[in-house]
Design a protein around this motif. Structure first.
Motif, PDB file in Angstrom:
ATOM      1  N   ASN A 174      47.155  77.956 -35.290  1.00  0.00           N
ATOM      2  CA  ASN A 174      47.584  77.582 -33.946  1.00  0.00           C
ATOM      3  C   ASN A 174      47.506  76.065 -33.772  1.00  0.00           C
ATOM      4  OD1 ASN A 174      47.924  77.214 -31.202  1.00  0.00           O
ATOM      5  ND2 ASN A 174      46.724  79.013 -30.656  1.00  0.00           N
ATOM      6  N   PRO A 175      48.643  75.400 -33.634  1.00  0.00           N
ATOM      7  CA  PRO A 175      48.607  73.931 -33.488  1.00  0.00           C
ATOM      8  C   PRO A 175      47.793  73.461 -32.286  1.00  0.00           C
ATOM      9  CG  PRO A 175      50.845  74.691 -33.883  1.00  0.00           C
ATOM     10  CD  PRO A 175      50.016  75.909 -33.651  1.00  0.00           C
ATOM     11  N   LEU A 176      47.702  74.292 -31.262  1.00  0.00           N
ATOM     12  CA  LEU A 176      46.913  73.907 -30.094  1.00  0.00           C
ATOM     13  C   LEU A 176      45.449  73.680 -30.478  1.00  0.00           C
ATOM     14  CD1 LEU A 176      46.734  73.518 -26.999  1.00  0.00           C
ATOM     15  CD2 LEU A 176      46.250  75.970 -26.849  1.00  0.00           C
ATOM     16  N   VAL A 177      44.966  74.471 -31.417  1.00  0.00           N
ATOM     17  CA  VAL A 177      43.574  74.338 -31.840  1.00  0.00           C
ATOM     18  C   VAL A 177      43.358  72.996 -32.557  1.00  0.00           C
ATOM     19  CG1 VAL A 177      41.738  75.382 -33.226  1.00  0.00           C
ATOM     20  CG2 VAL A 177      43.337  76.830 -31.947  1.00  0.00           C
ATOM     21  N   ASP A 178      44.374  72.514 -33.238  1.00  0.00           N
ATOM     22  CA  ASP A 178      44.270  71.166 -33.835  1.00  0.00           C
ATOM     23  C   ASP A 178      43.920  70.151 -32.755  1.00  0.00           C
ATOM     24  OD1 ASP A 178      45.475  72.747 -35.757  1.00  0.00           O
ATOM     25  OD2 ASP A 178      46.873  71.192 -36.437  1.00  0.00           O
ATOM     26  N   VAL A 179      44.626  70.260 -31.628  1.00  0.00           N
ATOM     27  CA  VAL A 179      44.412  69.310 -30.536  1.00  0.00           C
ATOM     28  C   VAL A 179      43.024  69.483 -29.941  1.00  0.00           C
ATOM     29  CG1 VAL A 179      45.180  68.705 -28.210  1.00  0.00           C
ATOM     30  CG2 VAL A 179      46.857  69.056 -30.023  1.00  0.00           C
ATOM     31  N   VAL A 180      42.611  70.721 -29.748  1.00  0.00           N
ATOM     32  CA  VAL A 180      41.286  70.975 -29.176  1.00  0.00           C
ATOM     33  C   VAL A 180      40.208  70.347 -30.060  1.00  0.00           C
ATOM     34  CG1 VAL A 180      39.610  72.773 -28.593  1.00  0.00           C
ATOM     35  CG2 VAL A 180      42.025  73.075 -28.002  1.00  0.00           C
ATOM     36  N   ARG A 181      40.341  70.538 -31.354  1.00  0.00           N
ATOM     37  CA  ARG A 181      39.328  69.986 -32.266  1.00  0.00           C
ATOM     38  C   ARG A 181      39.408  68.461 -32.299  1.00  0.00           C
ATOM     39  NH1 ARG A 181      37.847  74.557 -35.970  1.00  0.00           N
ATOM     40  NH2 ARG A 181      37.018  73.081 -37.461  1.00  0.00           N
ATOM     41  N   ARG A 182      40.627  67.955 -32.269  1.00  0.00           N
ATOM     42  CA  ARG A 182      40.796  66.502 -32.317  1.00  0.00           C
ATOM     43  C   ARG A 182      40.185  65.827 -31.086  1.00  0.00           C
ATOM     44  NH1 ARG A 182      45.132  63.136 -34.631  1.00  0.00           N
ATOM     45  NH2 ARG A 182      45.886  65.039 -35.579  1.00  0.00           N
ATOM     46  N   CYS A 183      40.272  66.508 -29.966  1.00  0.00           N
ATOM     47  CA  CYS A 183      39.815  65.923 -28.699  1.00  0.00           C
ATOM     48  C   CYS A 183      38.367  66.285 -28.356  1.00  0.00           C
ATOM     49  CB  CYS A 183      40.714  66.380 -27.559  1.00  0.00           C
ATOM     50  SG  CYS A 183      42.418  65.825 -27.697  1.00  0.00           S
ATOM     51  N   ALA A 184      37.708  67.052 -29.189  1.00  0.00           N
ATOM     52  CA  ALA A 184      36.391  67.589 -28.828  1.00  0.00           C
ATOM     53  C   ALA A 184      35.399  66.478 -28.498  1.00  0.00           C
ATOM     54  CB  ALA A 184      35.863  68.465 -29.958  1.00  0.00           C
ATOM     55  N   ARG A 185      35.339  65.465 -29.341  1.00  0.00           N
ATOM     56  CA  ARG A 185      34.353  64.405 -29.105  1.00  0.00           C
ATOM     57  C   ARG A 185      34.656  63.647 -27.808  1.00  0.00           C
ATOM     58  NH1 ARG A 185      30.904  61.475 -32.401  1.00  0.00           N
ATOM     59  NH2 ARG A 185      31.682  62.548 -34.244  1.00  0.00           N
ATOM     60  N   ASP A 186      35.910  63.267 -27.618  1.00  0.00           N
ATOM     61  CA  ASP A 186      36.280  62.546 -26.399  1.00  0.00           C
ATOM     62  C   ASP A 186      36.005  63.385 -25.155  1.00  0.00           C
ATOM     63  OD1 ASP A 186      37.071  60.433 -27.891  1.00  0.00           O
ATOM     64  OD2 ASP A 186      39.226  60.895 -27.800  1.00  0.00           O
ATOM     65  N   ALA A 187      36.287  64.666 -25.260  1.00  0.00           N
ATOM     66  CA  ALA A 187      36.075  65.547 -24.107  1.00  0.00           C
ATOM     67  C   ALA A 187      34.593  65.640 -23.769  1.00  0.00           C
ATOM     68  CB  ALA A 187      36.645  66.929 -24.396  1.00  0.00           C
ATOM     69  N   GLY A 188      33.769  65.695 -24.785  1.00  0.00           N
ATOM     70  CA  GLY A 188      32.333  65.767 -24.552  1.00  0.00           C
ATOM     71  C   GLY A 188      31.798  64.497 -23.930  1.00  0.00           C
ATOM     72  N   GLU A 189      32.251  63.357 -24.416  1.00  0.00           N
ATOM     73  CA  GLU A 189      31.763  62.083 -23.886  1.00  0.00           C
ATOM     74  C   GLU A 189      32.237  61.844 -22.459  1.00  0.00           C
ATOM     75  OE1 GLU A 189      33.183  59.317 -26.735  1.00  0.00           O
ATOM     76  OE2 GLU A 189      31.573  59.712 -28.185  1.00  0.00           O
ATOM     77  N   ARG A 190      33.367  62.406 -22.111  1.00  0.00           N
ATOM     78  CA  ARG A 190      33.951  62.112 -20.804  1.00  0.00           C
ATOM     79  C   ARG A 190      33.175  62.764 -19.651  1.00  0.00           C
ATOM     80  NH1 ARG A 190      40.205  61.253 -19.652  1.00  0.00           N
ATOM     81  NH2 ARG A 190      40.201  61.387 -17.388  1.00  0.00           N
ATOM     82  N   ALA A 191      32.628  63.941 -19.888  1.00  0.00           N
ATOM     83  CA  ALA A 191      31.842  64.641 -18.849  1.00  0.00           C
ATOM     84  C   ALA A 191      32.575  64.640 -17.509  1.00  0.00           C
ATOM     85  CB  ALA A 191      30.457  64.015 -18.721  1.00  0.00           C
TER      86      ALA A 191
END
Lengths: 335, 355
Positions: free
Chosen positions: B181-198
């Motif tokens: 699922n290409p969407l999961v690529d994006v989720v994994r790619r953005c995981a760190r930024d999403a966590g830091e953003r809070a």
């Protein structure tokens, strides 16, 4: 019958309290109107009140409604029909079916499962897409049903009802023959050939028709914007578009018909008139195997040599003039 | 000019190698056209476009036919440096507009990422032009457009093996591949930024202490009423688009503004539960490991373990939970779907140089 580039929407709404049918029929060419007319007539017999349809189910000469997709969308939203009937295979009916599908409305398709096998033909792709969009598939014979089953369609979605073209022909044939339309052109029955063109003809077709006209009386029925191009066809009588019944009269009295119209291929089979199709293929395969139809192509030399001879017509199951009633019965009973 | 990779490096299944997979594709392999018909298509397109760009085999173009040009900002946010062309057409004109777009370029394949009307129109236009149609997705939906697209498609790139098995029963085996699922690529790619953003701090909610409603479809009255009950019981953030955008929110619910993919994922990963009618939201929840309650016709089997099918009327009983489930390990949901997609396109449509 010449399919003019007209669009129309036929609204069938139920006012009968005991009827379950609330259908909206989208007929986007005159050819499609002819196919839907017997269904409209049969629904009227069952007491389903219908709006926007000519009296007695007679196909109109011109359509008063030429709705834009926005208007079709509005009709669909306002009426919320229980089923949408689609006939034809042009881009306009694809648009109408897409609009219906996007609204979650069930689609019933008349003339499903017809295939020419020519995937370079946009209409062939349209037929496939329309069949896939449909929830109920009314087919004209067992061959089309088998095609659909082979393509993975569920058998329960397929209803073999026959073609509705024979319904219209048998309903209006006697009226047509009383009109003596050919006599108005100074022609007798069997004396002339008829060319019925639903698309703008190629140069080769015009050349071929010109050659036919040099050796035999020829009536060409075409859309008004094609008349100028057909002037090269020499002595041909160029007319059209005609009232459905007038055209049927010309067709029934012709020695043979040359056409690119799928509806005409079916009408000539019902009438027993030899038909020569100006295309390399046809999705109306029953008219080739059981009817009077011959694939001729668009080569000028082949057209020039057309010679109507005797034809043998085999009975086609369900082409009995009752297809419209069978479809209407399904709609009222199950829609 | 040749590419810096061979297609073999991105194989995602166990099929025996054939000569095409060890050949080197030319870089002038033609153009891939991605079709964006709604905002949710954009993350999948981004994953694919980034991978194709890395492979260097094809030129790319995104045709953005989504309402309000929704795809372009998402593609920009996710760093997909791909040309975007806006296409606005009435329903009756859309087919001709797509055909004109395809005829203007040396397009070798049109890639569609959903079973909506825009994708159907693009697929039909491509089929008419003799351009290959590539369908990226899960199981063939029961919807008419989904069935029609599947019929027109030359190549089926599936999210998982069960979907692929079902498709192979209907289509030639060689034209069905599993990419994930290409969407999961994006989720994994953005995981760190999403966590830091809070992102939750903007709304004053605590981690796992709120329910996030991600609503994209047509509002159901029962669901609207259930959301009102839900807002009475727990902090409720509502991310509404589509038909839900115009719905008045319950008094205690808070609407989440337009905020981008990273912000959305940031809110989702700290939610105590997600309620949604969006397949995209379900897939994201499965990938990041948040309990998700799906409702509506669009409920999808995305990942399985964290998705609960819930009737609209039951939404009012959902509560945020602190014990987040382990993100489910779905085969092929490994962040490399885009690469497998690029490889599959290369094998199927690129010009190759042997040796």
């Amino acid at each position: 019958m010449v399919a003019a580039p007209l669009s129309g929407v036929l609204a069938l709404t139920s006012t009968a309290p005991d009827s379950k049918a609330a259908a909206l029929a989208l007929s986007v060419t005159r050819s499609a109107i002819v196919r839907l007319a017997p269904v409209a007539a049969a629904l009227a017999e069952l007491g389903v009140t219908q709006a926007g349809w000519a009296p007695h189910g007679r196909p109109p000469r011109t359509l008063s409604l030429a709705p834009a997709p926005e208007q079709i969308a509005h009709e669909l939203d306002e009426r919320r029909p229980s089923v949408v009937l689609c006939a034809g295979d042009g881009d306009a009916v694809v648009t109408a079916a897409r609009l219906s599908s996007a609204r979650g409305l069930p689609i019933a398709r008349i003339g499903a499962g017809l295939r020419s096998g020519d995937f370079t033909d946009p209409l062939e792709l349209n037929r496939i897409v329309l069949d896939e969009l449909a929830d109920v598939l009314f087919v004209d014979g067992e061959g089309a049903a088998e095609t659909l089953r082979d393509e993975g369609f569920p058998a329960a979605a397929i209803a073999c009802v026959g073609s509705t073209i024979p319904d219209a022909v048998l309903r209006w044939r006697a009226t047509a023959e009383r009109r003596r339309v050919a006599a108005g052109f100074g022609l007798e029955r069997g004396e002339y050939m008829l060319a019925a063109l639903s698309r703008s003809p190629s140069d080769a077709v015009v050349d071929g028709l010109a050659a036919v006209a040099r050796r035999r009386a020829l009536v060409v029925c075409a859309a008004a914007h094609d008349h100028a191009a057909l002037e090269r066809a020499g002595g041909a009588i160029v007319v059209g578009p005609l009232d459905y019944v007038d055209f049927l009269a010309l067709e029934a009295s012709a020695a043979a018909v040359l056409t690119d119209s799928s509806a005409v291929q079916e009408e000539t089979t019902v009438l027993g008139v030899p038909c020569f199709t100006l295309a390399a293929g046809s999705e109306r395969t029953l008219t080739l195997t059981h009817g009077t139809n011959t694939l001729l192509g668009e080569d000028a030399a082949d057209i020039a040599l057309v010679d109507p001879g005797p034809v043998e017509v085999a009975p086609i199951a369900h082409w009995d003039g009752a297809a419209g009633r069978r479809i209407a019965a399904w709609l009222v009973g199950d829609a | 000019m040749t590419t810096r990779m061979t297609l073999l490096s991105c194989r995602g299944d166990e099929r025996p190698a054939d000569w095409r997979e060890v050949a080197t594709p030319h870089a002038d392999g033609g153009r891939i056209v991605h079709v964006g018909g709604e905002c949710d298509d954009a993350p999948r397109i981004a994953a694919a476009a980034i991978a194709i760009d890395t492979a260097g085999v094809f030129e790319q173009l995104v045709v953005d036919a989504a309402p309000e040009s929704a795809c372009a900002p998402v593609l920009a946010e996710l760093g997909a440096g791909v040309a975007v062309r806006r296409l606005v057409a009435r329903p009756a004109d859309a087919l001709g507009a797509f055909e004109a777009e395809l005829s203007a370029s040396s397009c070798v394949a049109v890639v569609v990422y959903a079973d909506h009307d825009v994708a159907l129109v693009a697929a039909l236009a491509a089929a008419r032009r003799g351009v290959a149609v590539v369908r990226v997705g899960g199981a063939v939906a029961a919807s008419g457009p989904g069935r029609a697209i599947a019929r027109l498609a030359d190549l089926h790139l599936m999210f998982g093996e069960p979907d692929a098995e079902a498709m192979r029963a209907r289509r030639p085996h060689g034209r069905v591949r599993v990419i994930g699922n290409p969407l999961v690529d994006v989720v994994r790619r953005c995981a760190r930024d999403a966590g830091e953003r809070a992102e939750r701090r903007r709304y004053g909610v605590s981690p796992r202490g709120y329910v996030l409603a991600q609503l994209t479809g047509v509002p159901e009255p029962r669901a609207v009423a259930a959301l009102a009950r839900l807002a009475e019981r727990t902090p409720l953030l509502v991310d509404a688009s589509g038909g839900w955008a115009g719905i008045a929110l319950p008094p205690r619910a808070r609407r989440v503004g337009a905020h981008g993919v990273v912000a959305r994922l940031s809110l989702a990963r700290t939610a105590g539960a997600i309620v949604t009618d969006s397949p995209r939201a379900q897939e994201e929840a499965a990938a990041i490991g948040v309990r998700c309650h799906s409702f509506g016709a669009a409920a999808a089997a995305a990942g399985g373990a964290t998705i609960r099918r819930t009737s609209p009327g039951e939404l009012g009983g959902v509560l945020p939970r602190g014990n987040a489930p382990t993100p489910c390990a779905v085969p092929y949901w490994d962040g490399h779907a885009g690469a497998r997609l690029a490889a599959a396109l290369g094998v199927s449509y690129a010009r190759l140089r042997l040796g």
